[in-house]
Design a protein around this motif. Structure first.
Motif, short mmCIF file in Angstrom:
data_model
loop_
_atom_site.label_atom_id
_atom_site.label_comp_id
_atom_site.label_asym_id
_atom_site.label_seq_id
_atom_site.Cartn_x
_atom_site.Cartn_y
_atom_site.Cartn_z
N TRP A 35 0.81 -1.21 0.00
CA TRP A 35 0.00 0.00 0.00
C TRP A 35 0.85 1.26 0.00
O TRP A 35 0.48 2.23 -0.64
N SER A 42 0.18 -0.69 -4.45
CA SER A 42 -1.20 -0.91 -4.04
C SER A 42 -1.93 -1.63 -5.15
O SER A 42 -1.40 -1.82 -6.24
N GLN A 57 -12.68 5.27 5.39
CA GLN A 57 -11.99 4.03 5.01
C GLN A 57 -10.59 4.33 4.48
O GLN A 57 -9.67 3.56 4.68
N ILE A 58 -10.46 5.47 3.80
CA ILE A 58 -9.14 5.85 3.28
C ILE A 58 -8.27 6.34 4.44
O ILE A 58 -7.09 6.00 4.55
N ALA A 61 -6.59 3.60 6.41
CA ALA A 61 -5.36 3.06 5.82
C ALA A 61 -4.18 3.98 6.11
O ALA A 61 -3.07 3.53 6.39
N VAL A 69 -7.59 13.35 1.79
CA VAL A 69 -8.64 12.58 1.12
C VAL A 69 -9.37 13.46 0.11
O VAL A 69 -9.68 13.03 -1.01
N LEU A 87 -7.33 13.68 -2.88
CA LEU A 87 -7.40 12.41 -3.62
C LEU A 87 -8.69 12.35 -4.42
O LEU A 87 -8.70 11.90 -5.57
N VAL A 108 -13.50 5.78 -5.81
CA VAL A 108 -13.07 5.75 -4.40
C VAL A 108 -11.95 4.73 -4.23
O VAL A 108 -10.94 4.98 -3.57
N ALA A 121 -8.83 6.13 -5.55
CA ALA A 121 -8.32 7.12 -4.59
C ALA A 121 -7.62 6.42 -3.44
O ALA A 121 -6.56 6.83 -2.96
N MET A 122 -8.24 5.32 -2.98
CA MET A 122 -7.68 4.57 -1.86
C MET A 122 -6.32 3.97 -2.26
O MET A 122 -5.37 4.00 -1.48
N ALA A 162 -3.71 6.56 -1.93
CA ALA A 162 -3.68 7.29 -0.65
C ALA A 162 -2.27 7.48 -0.12
O ALA A 162 -1.94 8.50 0.46
#
Lengths: 336, 327
Positions: free
Chosen positions: B91, B95, B114-115, B118, B135, B138, B164, B167-168, B171
Motif C-alpha cells: 500500500w 497498491s 476508510q481511506i 489506511a 482525502v 485524492l 473511491v 483514490a484509496m 492514498a
C-alpha cells in the motif's frame, strides 16, 4: 399476415411493482414501478439473427424473457408465426406446442447446468418431458447427434460426464446443445459468450450461425458487447432504460450511429488497434445510467445528453427513419 | 536515457501445493515496469496472471508459495522480506485495485474514513482529522466531488465507488498500482471512464500501473507495453504497437485473430483450438504446442528459447530460433 416475420412484439411493456411501506404508498398516492421494458415494438424475420444490445438495467434480458414466456407482459402483444402468444400462460406453452418451438440459451454455464446430472440426462430431460422420442435408441441417437453438432466430439466421451468435469467452453456448448435439442425454430440467446475467454468465444458464436444455416433457426441475441453483436448479427436494436433508441442493420448502426446514446456506446468500446485508439475522439455522456424507477420524462437520455434541447425534457422523441431500415428515436433527427 | 525501474521480476516461480499435485501457476516469469508506464499483462483465465499479482503483493493464498525468483520493487527484493516488513511496503509502495473492488468497500463506514483508516495504519497521520484534506485532494484527483468524503458506499454509483477505490490505492502515494481486471463487470461506458481516470491519475502523479486483464481491445487502447502470458509463462512481450501490428508468437496471433472488432472489415474469426492446459500437468516442451497450428517436432520436446529483439522485446518460440538450434 405473418409471411417473412416470425416474431412480432407490439407495444410490449413489463413493469415490476416496487415494494413500498404502507405509509409511503398512502403518501405517494400511487404505486411505483420499475419500468424494465417500456413500450417496445419490433419484428424478427425468419432465419434472422436479431440483436438487442444495451447496458446493465436497459431491459434487454427482460425483453428476452418475455419472448420465451418466462415473464408475462404487463401490456402489449407478442405474435409468433402470426399467432398471438402473449396471453398464453407459461404452463400451457407445452400444450400449445410452443415449448418445442421457442427455447432459450442462458448466460452462465456454471450456474445453468444441474451439477448432479450427467450431460446425457441434461439433454434427455427436454426430450422426455416433451415426449418427442419414442424409444431409448432414438433418445440416445438424438443426444449424440446434438453433442456432435456442438462439437463435443467424440460425443460418447462427453455424454457421461458431470458439468464440473468440463471446461467453461465445453459447458457452454452443453448449454447450447440443450437449447437446441428440441430443434426449435426460435431461440433467445442471452449473453451466451460473455463468461468465456475471448479466444474461444468465436467458436460458440459460430455455432449459432451453423444452426441458422443448417436448420433455419431464428435467433434473438442479447448482449452488451457490440463487437460480438457485429460478428453474428443481422439487425440490431440499441436499448436504453426500457426503450429502443435505435434500430437498423448491425453494421450500419455501429459504423454510422445516429442516436447520441449509440454514439456514446460505440465510442466507448475499445478497438484492438493501438494507433486508431490513440486518435479516436470519444463522445461522452454525463453521469451514469439512472435506475428505471421513475425514469426521466421526455427523452430518457436527456439528463445525460450533451446535445439535449428544451423539447427533450418535455416530450418523448418519435422514431425517425434515418436510412434504409435504420431508425433512431431522437429530437435532433426529427423534423419539427 | 535509461528509464527508472519501478518493478523488476526475475525468474519468478509461484506454485500451489494442492493434494492433486503441484499447480505451476507462475513458472519462470521475467517482467519489468518502468516509472510512469502502463504495462499490460494479458492472458486467459487460469494462465497465472492473478497469481503473479498476488506474488508481488505478498498475498499468495495457501497452499501456494513463491518457490524461487526475485521481485524487486525499487531495489528491495520483496521475496526476502518478512510478513511485517511486507505489510509496511504494501500500500505505501505498491497498491492494488481488484476486480469488483468497489464491492469490497465497508458498507457501514463512510468512504473517506476508510481511506483515512489506511493512512492511520501506515502512520502517515496520527489523528483522523489530519487525513481529511488529503482525502479531499485524492477525490479531486480521481474526479470525485470532495464533499462525497462523508458518503456511505450505498450512496454512490458503481463508477463513483470505483473512483473511491482508485483514490484509496493512491492514498499513500505508491510507486506502482496493480490493477487486476479493474473494469470487468462494469458497463463499457463506465469502463471507458474508469480507464480514463486511471490514465489521468498516472499523468498527474507519474505512478506506474500494471494492468492485468484478458481484454485485448482494452489493452490496445490504454497500455504502453504488453506481456502475453500463457500457462504460467511469458510467451511474448513488446510495445503495444508491435504486439498488435506484428505479433510474433502464434498464441498472440491467435488471441488477436479471435477477437471481434467494431471497426474495419468484418472478418471471420478463428478461435484457438482446444483449451488452456491443466497447470498441474503442463504439456512438455512449449506449453502452447498442442494448440499451435505451426508446431514442429521440437516444440513438443524442448522448451523454446527466448529470442530477444531488443530490451523488453522478446518471444519464446522455436519458430524464431536459428535452424541449427532447433534440435
Amino acid at each position: 399476415m405473418s409471411g417473412n416475420i416470425l416474431v412480432k412484439a407490439v407495444h410490449l411493456k413489463k413493469y415490476y411493482p416496487v415494494r413500498t411501506s404502507f405509509l409511503e404508498s398512502i403518501l405517494r398516492g400511487e404505486r411505483i414501478f420499475v419500468k424494465a421494458v417500456d413500450d417496445v415494438s419490433f419484428e424478427i424475420k425468419r432465419k434472422e439473427i436479431f440483436v438487442i444490445a444495451g447496458e446493465t438495467g436497459s431491459g434487454k434480458t427482460t425483453t428476452g424473457k418475455l419472448l420465451v414466456g418466462l415473464e408475462e407482459p404487463t401490456s402489449g402483444e407478442i405474435y409468433y408465426n402470426g399467432e398471438k402468444i402473449s396471453g398464453i400462460p407459461i404452463k400451457k406453452w407445452k400444450k400449445h406446442g410452443l415449448r418445442k418451438k421457442i427455447q432459450m440459451i442462458f448466460q452462465d454455464p456454471y450456474e445453468s447446468l444441474n451439477p448432479r446430472q450427467y450431460v446425457f440426462d441434461i439433454l434427455a430431460e427436454p426430450l422426455i418431458v416433451n415426449k418427442v422420442v419414442s424409444s431409448r435408441e432414438e433418445l440416445y441417437d438424438r443426444i449424440m447427434r446434438k453433442l456432435e453438432e456442438v462439437k463435443l466430439i467424440p460425443p460418447e466421451e462427453f455424454a457421461f460426464r458431470y458439468p464440473h468435469e468440463l471446461s467453461g467452453g465445453q459447458r457452454q456448448r452443453v448449454v447450447v446443445a440443450r437449447g437446441m435439442i428440441l430443434e426449435p425454430e426460435f431461440v433467445v440467446a442471452d449473453e451466451p459468450v460473455s463468461m468465456l475467454d475471448a479466444s474461444i468465444r468465436a467458436n460458440v458464436l459460430d455455432l449459432l450461425e451453423e444452426f441458422r444455416s443448417k436448420y433455419g433457426v431464428t435467433f434473438l441475441y442479447i448482449t452488451h458487447d457490440l463487437a460480438t453483436a457485429r460478428y453474428v448479427g443481422d439487425r440490431i436494436a440499441i436499448m436504453y432504460l426500457g426503450k429502443f433508441v435505435e434500430t437498423g442493420p448491425v453494421d450500419e448502426v455501429i459504423q454510422n450511429p445516429q442516436h447520441p446514446y449509440t454514439k456514446a456506446l460505440v465510442s466507448a468500446i475499445p478497438v484492438p488497434d493501438p494507433e486508431y485508439a490513440r486518435k479516436k475522439k470519444r463522445f461522452e455522456l454525463y453521469g451514469e445510467i439512472p435506475t428505471p424507477i421513475n425514469p426521466p420524462k421526455g427523452c430518457r437520455l436527456h439528463p445525460r445528453c450533451p446535445l439535449a434541447m428544451d423539447i427533450c425534457s418535455r416530450e418523448e422523441p418519435p422514431m425517425v427513419k434515418v436510412g434504409p431500415d435504420h431508425y433512431a428515436s431522437c429530437w435532433l433527427l426529427a423534423k419539427r | 536515457m535509461p528509464r527508472k525501474e519501478v518493478l523488476r521480476i526475475e525468474k519468478l516461480k509461484t506454485h500451489y501445493y494442492t493434494l492433486g499435485g503441484i499447480v505451476k501457476a507462475v513458472d519462470g516469469v521475467d517482467l519489468r515496469v518502468y516509472k510512469g508506464e502502463l504495462v499490460a499483462l494479458v492472458g486467459e483465465s487460469g494462465c497465472g496472471k492473478s497469481t503473479l499479482a498476488f506474488s508481488i503483493m505478498g498475498m499468495v493464498p495457501p497452499p501456494g508459495r513463491i518457490v524461487s525468483g526475485k521481485i524487486y520493487l525499487s531495489d528491495i527484493n520483496l521475496v526476502e522480506l518478512s510478513d511485517e516488513e511486507l505489510r509496511k511496503i504494501r500500500w505505501s509502495k505498491v497498491s492494488m485495485v481488484f476486480q469488483g473492488a468497489m464491492n469490497s468497500l465497508n458498507p457501514v463506514m463512510k468512504v473517506g474514513d476508510q481511506i483515512i483508516e489506511a493512512m492511520l495504519y501506515h502512520d502517515v497521520i496520527s489523528r483522523p482529522e489530519e487525513g481529511r484534506s488529503t482525502v479531499k485532494h485524492l477525490f479531486e484527483l480521481v474526479g470525485l466531488d470532495p464533499n462525497r468524503i462523508d458518503s456511505y458506499p450505498h450512496e454512490l454509483s458503481g463508477g463513483m465507488k470505483q473512483r473511491v477505490v482508485i483514490a484509496m490505492a493512491m492514498a499513500l502515494n505508491p510507486d506502482l498500482i496493480i490493477a487486476d481486471e479493474p473494469t470487468t463487470a462494469l458497463d463499457v461506458t463506465t469502463q471507458a471512464k474508469i480507464m480514463e481516470v486511471l490514465k489521468d491519475v498516472q499523468k498527474k502523479t507519474g505512478v506506474s500501473i500494471l494492468l492485468i486483464t484478458h481484454d485485448l481491445p482494452l489493452v490496445a487502447e490504454v497500455s504502453d507495453r504488453v506481456y502475453i502470458m500463457y500457462a504460467g509463462k511469458i510467451v511474448e512481450t513488446g510495445d503495444v504497437f508491435t504486439i498488435f501490428k506484428s505479433p510474433r508468437h502464434p498464441y498472440t496471433q491467435g488471441l488477436i485473430g479471435a477477437v471481434p472488432s467494431i471497426r474495419g472489415p468484418k472478418k471471420k474469426l478463428v478461435a484457438l483450438p482446444g483449451e488452456p492446459p491443466d497447470l498441474r500437468f503442463p504439456p512438455p516442451g512449449c506449453r502452447f504446442h498442442p494448440r499451435c497450428s505451426k508446431a514442429m517436432d521440437i516444440c513438443g520436446k524442448k522448451e523454446p528459447p527466448r529470442i530477444e529483439f531488443g530490451p523488453d522485446d522478446f518471444v519464446s518460440c522455436w519458430l524464431f530460433a536459428k535452424e541449427g538450434e532447433r534440435k
